[in-house]
Design an enzyme around this catalytic site. Structure first.
Site, PDB file in Angstrom:
ATOM      1  N   HIS A 169       0.846  -1.194   0.000  1.00 20.90           N
ATOM      2  CA  HIS A 169       0.000   0.000   0.000  1.00 20.90           C
ATOM      3  C   HIS A 169       0.877   1.239   0.000  1.00 20.90           C
ATOM      4  O   HIS A 169       1.993   1.222   0.512  1.00 20.90           O
ATOM      5  CB  HIS A 169      -0.953   0.017   1.202  1.00 20.90           C
ATOM      6  CG  HIS A 169      -0.258  -0.100   2.519  1.00 20.90           C
ATOM      7  ND1 HIS A 169       0.132  -1.307   3.044  1.00 20.90           N
ATOM      8  CD2 HIS A 169       0.123   0.843   3.413  1.00 20.90           C
ATOM      9  CE1 HIS A 169       0.714  -1.113   4.211  1.00 20.90           C
ATOM     10  NE2 HIS A 169       0.726   0.189   4.462  1.00 20.90           N
TER      11      HIS A 169
ATOM     12  N   HIS B  91       0.839   5.216   1.142  1.00 17.61           N
ATOM     13  CA  HIS B  91       0.173   6.265   1.918  1.00 17.61           C
ATOM     14  C   HIS B  91       0.199   7.562   1.112  1.00 17.61           C
ATOM     15  O   HIS B  91       1.265   7.984   0.655  1.00 17.61           O
ATOM     16  CB  HIS B  91       0.923   6.526   3.222  1.00 17.61           C
ATOM     17  CG  HIS B  91       0.941   5.387   4.179  1.00 17.61           C
ATOM     18  ND1 HIS B  91       0.075   5.288   5.241  1.00 17.61           N
ATOM     19  CD2 HIS B  91       1.723   4.274   4.240  1.00 17.61           C
ATOM     20  CE1 HIS B  91       0.330   4.177   5.927  1.00 17.61           C
ATOM     21  NE2 HIS B  91       1.325   3.537   5.343  1.00 17.61           N
TER      22      HIS B  91
HETATM   23  P1  AMP Z   1       1.770   0.504   7.429  1.00 24.11           P
HETATM   24  O1  AMP Z   1       2.316   0.830   8.782  1.00 24.11           O
HETATM   25  O2  AMP Z   1       2.503   1.189   6.312  1.00 24.11           O
HETATM   26  O3  AMP Z   1       1.609  -0.990   7.226  1.00 24.11           O
HETATM   27  O4  AMP Z   1       0.327   1.172   7.389  1.00 24.11           O
HETATM   28  C1  AMP Z   1      -0.851   0.484   7.602  1.00 24.11           C
HETATM   29  C2  AMP Z   1      -1.937   1.515   7.651  1.00 24.11           C
HETATM   30  O5  AMP Z   1      -3.178   0.870   7.463  1.00 24.11           O
HETATM   31  C3  AMP Z   1      -2.026   2.278   8.978  1.00 24.11           C
HETATM   32  O6  AMP Z   1      -1.889   3.669   8.720  1.00 24.11           O
HETATM   33  C4  AMP Z   1      -3.412   1.923   9.510  1.00 24.11           C
HETATM   34  O7  AMP Z   1      -4.025   3.004  10.145  1.00 24.11           O
HETATM   35  C5  AMP Z   1      -4.145   1.519   8.236  1.00 24.11           C
HETATM   36  N1  AMP Z   1      -5.230   0.563   8.410  1.00 24.11           N
HETATM   37  C6  AMP Z   1      -5.194  -0.599   9.113  1.00 24.11           C
HETATM   38  N2  AMP Z   1      -6.376  -1.243   9.009  1.00 24.11           N
HETATM   39  C7  AMP Z   1      -7.173  -0.471   8.215  1.00 24.11           C
HETATM   40  C8  AMP Z   1      -8.520  -0.578   7.736  1.00 24.11           C
HETATM   41  N3  AMP Z   1      -9.295  -1.611   8.061  1.00 24.11           N
HETATM   42  N4  AMP Z   1      -9.004   0.422   6.962  1.00 24.11           N
HETATM   43  C9  AMP Z   1      -8.236   1.482   6.650  1.00 24.11           C
HETATM   44  N5  AMP Z   1      -6.965   1.644   7.054  1.00 24.11           N
HETATM   45  C10 AMP Z   1      -6.441   0.685   7.828  1.00 24.11           C
END
Ligand code: AMP
Ligand code: ZN
Length: 129
Positions: A96, A98
């Site tokens: 993903h 950001h």
């Molecule tokens: P990372 O630390 O780069 O793996 O980021 C994961 C991101 O996913 C974090 O910013 C979380 O807040 C976000 N996240 C986790 N679960 C969900 C969800 N169900 N819907 C939307 N965002 C999510």
């Protein structure tokens, strides 16, 4: 199935702001700023480095569409970041990106990674070329 796979398959709720055949973009549930969005390939790849280049092209297009949509909040810039590996802060092991809108009341500070290290840049450079 991982949480982002479930969101891509509409088995889990998310605030989807854009999607096409290969990519889905939805609001981060724990936003770092107003409009913080995740741009995600619908198929499961562990991180951005595992994503095939043709899908990466769709991710790039989606980032541009999302940034255009986020202009409704009049951001002054964006951080576009992808964490690879738990040591880099990756928590969801589905690739993903950001997209984090930034605003002038945030004083122009970048997303923080902590203290810079002291390192011989000449040595680093020589190891890379
Ligand atoms: P990372 O630390 O780069 O793996 O980021 C994961 C991101 O996913 C974090 O910013 C979380 O807040 C976000 N996240 C986790 N679960 C969900 C969800 N169900 N819907 C939307 N965002 C999510
Ligand atoms: Zn997944």
């Amino acid at each position: 199935m991982c949480i982002f796979c479930k969101i891509a398959k509409k088995e889990e709720k998310a605030y989807v702001v854009y999607e096409n055949d290969n990519v889905i973009a939805f609001l981060d549930i724990n936003p770092l700023s107003k409009g913080h969005t995740l741009v995600v390939p619908k198929d499961h790849y562990e991180n951005i480095l595992e994503v095939p280049s043709d899908i990466a092209k769709d991710l790039h297009e989606a980032i541009k569409v999302v940034c255009e949509k986020l202009k409704v909040f009049s951001p002054d810039g964006f951080n576009i970041v992808s964490n690879v590996g738990s040591k880099a802060g990756q928590v969801i092991m589905h690739a993903h990106i950001h997209v984090i809108p930034r605003y002038k009341d945030e004083e122009g500070k970048p997303i923080s990674f902590g203290k810079p290290i002291k390192v011989d840049l000449e040595e680093v450079y020589k190891a890379l070329v």
